[in-house]
Scaffold this active site. Structure first.
Site, short mmCIF file in Angstrom:
data_model
loop_
_atom_site.label_atom_id
_atom_site.label_comp_id
_atom_site.label_asym_id
_atom_site.label_seq_id
_atom_site.Cartn_x
_atom_site.Cartn_y
_atom_site.Cartn_z
N ASP A 50 0.85 -1.25 -0.08
CA ASP A 50 -0.16 -0.17 -0.07
C ASP A 50 0.94 1.34 -0.12
OD1 ASP A 50 -2.38 -1.59 -0.03
OD2 ASP A 50 -3.22 -0.57 1.92
N ASN A 94 -4.59 -2.15 -4.63
CA ASN A 94 -5.83 -2.24 -4.10
C ASN A 94 -5.90 -1.21 -2.81
OD1 ASN A 94 -8.44 -2.89 -3.47
ND2 ASN A 94 -8.11 -5.02 -2.75
N ASP A 313 -11.76 -1.79 10.79
CA ASP A 313 -10.43 -2.60 10.34
C ASP A 313 -10.31 -3.61 11.48
OD1 ASP A 313 -10.16 -1.19 7.96
OD2 ASP A 313 -8.29 -0.33 8.22
N GLU A 341 -11.42 -4.75 0.84
CA GLU A 341 -10.62 -5.58 -0.05
C GLU A 341 -11.38 -6.82 -0.67
OE1 GLU A 341 -9.42 -3.80 2.40
OE2 GLU A 341 -7.34 -3.70 2.53
N ARG A 385 -6.51 -8.77 5.88
CA ARG A 385 -7.09 -8.84 7.10
C ARG A 385 -7.65 -10.28 7.45
NH1 ARG A 385 -5.27 -4.49 8.99
NH2 ARG A 385 -5.51 -2.51 7.96
N LYS A 410 -0.14 -6.48 1.66
CA LYS A 410 -0.66 -5.20 1.34
C LYS A 410 -0.21 -4.33 2.60
CE LYS A 410 -4.99 -3.13 0.14
NZ LYS A 410 -5.27 -2.25 1.18
O1 LIG Z 1 -8.40 6.92 5.95
C1 LIG Z 1 -7.73 5.98 6.31
O2 LIG Z 1 -6.45 5.67 6.28
C2 LIG Z 1 -8.27 4.55 6.31
C3 LIG Z 1 -9.90 4.55 6.56
C4 LIG Z 1 -10.70 3.35 6.75
O3 LIG Z 1 -11.58 3.32 5.48
P1 LIG Z 1 -13.10 3.90 5.48
O4 LIG Z 1 -13.01 5.12 5.73
O5 LIG Z 1 -13.41 3.36 3.95
O6 LIG Z 1 -13.88 2.99 6.35
C5 LIG Z 1 -9.83 2.12 6.90
O7 LIG Z 1 -10.75 1.19 6.56
C6 LIG Z 1 -8.59 2.05 6.07
O8 LIG Z 1 -7.85 1.14 6.05
C7 LIG Z 1 -7.59 3.28 6.26
C1 LIG Z 2 -9.61 -1.14 4.09
C2 LIG Z 2 -8.52 -1.23 4.07
O1 LIG Z 2 -7.58 -0.75 3.29
P1 LIG Z 2 -7.76 0.45 1.99
O2 LIG Z 2 -9.15 0.93 2.25
O3 LIG Z 2 -6.70 1.51 2.32
O4 LIG Z 2 -7.45 -0.37 0.85
C3 LIG Z 2 -7.55 -2.06 5.16
O5 LIG Z 2 -6.40 -1.81 5.32
O6 LIG Z 2 -8.32 -2.76 5.95
#
Ligand SMILES: O=C(O)C1=C[C@@H](OP(=O)(O)O)[C@@H](O)[C@H](O)C1
Ligand SMILES: C=C(OP(=O)(O)O)C(=O)O
Length: 425
Positions: A50, A94, A313, A341, A385, A410
């Site tokens: 990521d 992703n 998460d 994901e 996850r 990831k």
């Molecule tokens: O802003 C961020 O860093 C994140 C926000 C969350 O997503 P959502 O806002 O789509 O829930 C989380 O699930 C993701 O892993 C990271």
């Molecule tokens: C939802 C996640 O990641 P992202 O939305 O950044 O792909 C995660 O890391 O659980």
């Protein structure tokens, strides 16, 4: 990595660990440092897919980033918000944060940009963010008529003005808009329309913006005014260990009846996912918060009812722990988990059933009633996850095999090594 990994059951786990840097903080700091005037040094940064796709994309638009893997440090030469695109392609795999934050950033540049990812990314919604950027004067659209990536930007700088943004699918849209807004030509006013999921991530965003010198006003967490024509200032910035990754180690203490300390986090961490410890406390664990570490001690576990909309998460981690409780656990408030994901409600329910639980699924969550645990091959759906959380079941139950364990790259390429080390095997 091998195509599957068998988890070896162990006794109560006692140990201490410092997980790698926070994905959310690393990707925010990279965006902001890229826009800043001057150099930034990001210490304790995450090195995973990521963050690699974020770094690669920023380099493609001319940002110089160097990496010192021994010190987990990234040095970013900010370019003051001047990007030139020339059919510039960004491949984002992703990574939701990268897709949403870079989409907003690209509208600040001049020229053409295209943002794309893997097949699952092409199913993850982005329409609400595109509409908000259009309201601010950006020339942006999705390639297909489906409100999902690929995204096409024909940048001429972002004029600014007023926009409403939906917050029920992802908070990342608002975070992306916020981080780009200081570089709009005039003031930006953002109004969240309706529910806002994952709110702690928005607080993280406004905090890091201020830490790099931006000014903004915030009302009730749903209205923001950001003066235009500002600049972030480059600086040294220390990234916290990842609290979502920490949930697996706290979860390991809970399922094994052991005691695990996670270094580098506290109750005051910028990451809302430290709140996972409160969920474990409700289930019967003891939690000890210190200034630079948090220790969870397992005990007899009870089932709970919990809204996890702010810490989504960690839903899969809690679900794994719930399999060892004395009664049902009901998780609500996470309808948005279906857009991550993988469908983290439907697909999670399917894997929990394989493990012997009875699961009642609803639109925004599930009730998990523990049953007699059984060996299972866990499908990961290419979701890091799913792999990291359901591995915890294997610490107590023999015959748990995780398929495609490499998907943890990831956010946590060394997860299975770190888990094995903590378990003393
Ligand atoms: O802003 C961020 O860093 C994140 C926000 C969350 O997503 P959502 O806002 O789509 O829930 C989380 O699930 C993701 O892993 C990271
Ligand atoms: C939802 C996640 O990641 P992202 O939305 O950044 O792909 C995660 O890391 O659980």
């Amino acid at each position: 990595m091998a195509s599957e990994i068998s988890i070896t059951p162990c006794g109560p786990i006692t140990g201490s660990i410092r997980p790698p840097g926070s994905k959310s903080l690393t990707n925010r700091a990279l965006i902001i440092a890229a826009l800043a005037q001057g150099q930034s040094t990001l210490t304790g940064a995450l090195e995973s897919e990521d963050t690699e796709v974020m770094i690669d994309s920023l380099r493609r638009i001319g940002v110089s980033i160097s990496h010192d893997p021994d010190r987990h440090t990234l040095t970013v030469e900010g370019n003051g918000g001047k990007f030139i695109g020339d059919n510039t392609e960004m491949f984002i795999a992703n990574s939701g944060t990268s897709m949403r934050f870079l989409t907003a950033l690209a509208t600040l540049g001049e020229g053409s940009f295209r943002l794309d990812g893997i097949a699952r990314m092409r199913e993850r919604p982005i329409g609400d963010l595109i509409e908000a950027l259009q309201q601010l004067g950006a020339n942006i659209r999705t390639e297909q008529d489906n409100a999902c990536p690929p995204v096409l930007v024909d940048g001429q700088g972002l004029p600014g003005g007023q926009a409403t943004i939906a917050g029920n699918i992802s908070s990342q849209y608002l975070s992306g808009l916020l981080m780009a807004s200081p570089y709009a030509s005039s003031e930006v006013q953002l109004q969240v329309d309706g529910e806002l999921v994952s709110q702690p991530y928005v607080r993280m965003t406004t905090q890091i913006m201020r830490d790099f010198g931006a000014t903004l006003e915030e009302n009730d967490g749903c209205r923001f005014v950001i003066p235009g024509s500002q600049t972030y200032r480059g600086r040294e910035y220390a990234i916290e260990p990842d609290a979502s990754a920490a949930s697996y180690f706290w979860g390991a203490a809970a399922v094994s009846g052991g005691k695990v300390t996670v270094q580098g986090l506290s109750r005051d961490a910028l990451q809302g996912d430290v709140g996972f410890c409160e969920a474990l406390a409700q289930m019967g664990c003891q939690v000890d918060y210190q200034a630079d570490h948090v220790t969870v001690t397992g005990g007899p576990l009870r089932g709970i009812n919990i809204d996890m909309g702010q810490i989504s998460d960690t839903v899969q981690t809690l679900a794994a722990v719930a399999l060892f409780a004395d009664g049902p656990t009901t998780i609500t408030g996470v309808a948005h988990n279906r857009h991550k994901e993988t469908d983290r409600i439907g697909d999670l329910a399917c894997e929990l059933r394989k493990l012997g639980a009875t699961v009642e699924e609803f639109e925004d969550g599930m009730t998990i009633t523990p049953g007699k645990l059984q060996p299972a091959q866990i499908e990961t759906y290419n979701d890091h996850r799913m792999a990291m959380s359901l591995a915890l079941v294997g610490l107590r139950q023999a015959g748990i095999v995780i398929l495609n364990p490499g998907c943890t790259s990831k956010t946590y390429p060394r997860y299975f090594e770190d888990l094995a080390q903590l378990c003393g095997s």
